[in-house]
Design an enzyme around this catalytic site. Sequence first.
Site, PDB file in Angstrom:
ATOM      1  N   HIS A 157       0.830  -1.724  -0.113  1.00 30.68           N
ATOM      2  CA  HIS A 157      -0.146  -0.047  -0.010  1.00 30.68           C
ATOM      3  C   HIS A 157       1.018   1.427  -0.011  1.00 30.68           C
ATOM      4  CE1 HIS A 157      -3.805   2.421   1.275  1.00 30.68           C
ATOM      5  NE2 HIS A 157      -2.462   3.409   2.245  1.00 30.68           N
ATOM      6  N   GLU A 158       1.851   0.935   1.215  1.00 27.34           N
ATOM      7  CA  GLU A 158       2.541   2.368   0.803  1.00 27.34           C
ATOM      8  C   GLU A 158       3.505   2.137  -0.797  1.00 27.34           C
ATOM      9  OE1 GLU A 158       1.924   4.449   3.173  1.00 27.34           O
ATOM     10  OE2 GLU A 158       1.292   3.511   4.623  1.00 27.34           O
ATOM     11  N   HIS A 178       1.679   4.446  -3.140  1.00 24.99           N
ATOM     12  CA  HIS A 178       1.409   5.658  -3.384  1.00 24.99           C
ATOM     13  C   HIS A 178       2.255   6.240  -3.504  1.00 24.99           C
ATOM     14  CE1 HIS A 178      -1.899   6.544  -0.119  1.00 24.99           C
ATOM     15  NE2 HIS A 178      -1.670   6.162   0.625  1.00 24.99           N
ATOM     16  N   GLU A 221      -6.150   6.709  -0.764  1.00 19.32           N
ATOM     17  CA  GLU A 221      -5.788   5.580   0.397  1.00 19.32           C
ATOM     18  C   GLU A 221      -6.922   5.312  -0.722  1.00 19.32           C
ATOM     19  OE1 GLU A 221      -4.081   5.490   2.617  1.00 19.32           O
ATOM     20  OE2 GLU A 221      -4.158   7.615   2.880  1.00 19.32           O
TER      21      GLU A 221
END
Length: 294
Positions: free
Chosen positions: A131-132, A135, A200
């Site tokens: 997930h990071e 980003h 998100e």
Amino acid sequence: MTGYFKTALLMAAMTALFMAAGALIGGTTGAVIALVIAGAMNLMTWWGSDKAVLSMTGARLVTAQTAPEFVYLVNDLADRAGMPRPAIYVIDSDQPNAFAAGRDPQNAAVAASTGLLQRLTRDEIAGVMAHELAHIRNRDTLIMTITATMAGAIGMLGNFAFFFGGNRDREGGFLGALLVMIFAPLAAAIVQMAISRSREYEADRGGAEISGAPLALASALRKIDHYARGIDNRQAEANPALAHMFIINPLHGQARDALFSTHPNTENRIAALVAMAEAGGGQSRATSIPRVRR
């Protein structure tokens, strides 16, 4: 170029907000001083916002020698995504959480708390770190770190107005200071929310694709949300402007889907990941998302 245009637009908006707050406190002189400060901060945040955020959280750099399993996991995910390997940090905090920072994929960092590494399974940790990385790949991190530092500075203007009360010799000076005290931090928070919530969902989707395990990420989100409600994150509590950078809101008492929440409702995020798994958008060894026992 779209990402850079959005970043420039955000920096202009935050600068204008900073100048407006300065004008309310000190008139034309205050606006000019605020413009100079904002210009310097924009340069500093462009080149060093990641270092500032990492410093504010007390994150420490780890290597293959000091944290081999974690470093190997992140590097493997980055290689799988076809991305440069980020610098890897650990935050000494019992609350499970994580964030990413940096102005571009070539100058990026990811950070996870010790609580995350201790309380989650390997597959769940992989989902969070993917997930990071999403980003970073989406170039969200520059916008997120700039917003964090600028919002913190605007909050400091509010404190300045509280202690000094603005230019009382100028008509409406005290009222201006009062408005800065109340509305400037609120306006900065609204900007944070505007750039955080939709990102998100995109990072969840991208993280599930990188890790290949949307249900593992969904399980991680549920666990982190649960623990965040009961375990302090002292770094985030001391610097609330950082809250939007974490995968789950690290602050206590935040209504998770209220108007002023920096993050989408966790159950909505989980539902989107479950739908993705059912549609075949990634594979997972899990068949359901377990509840966290209280």
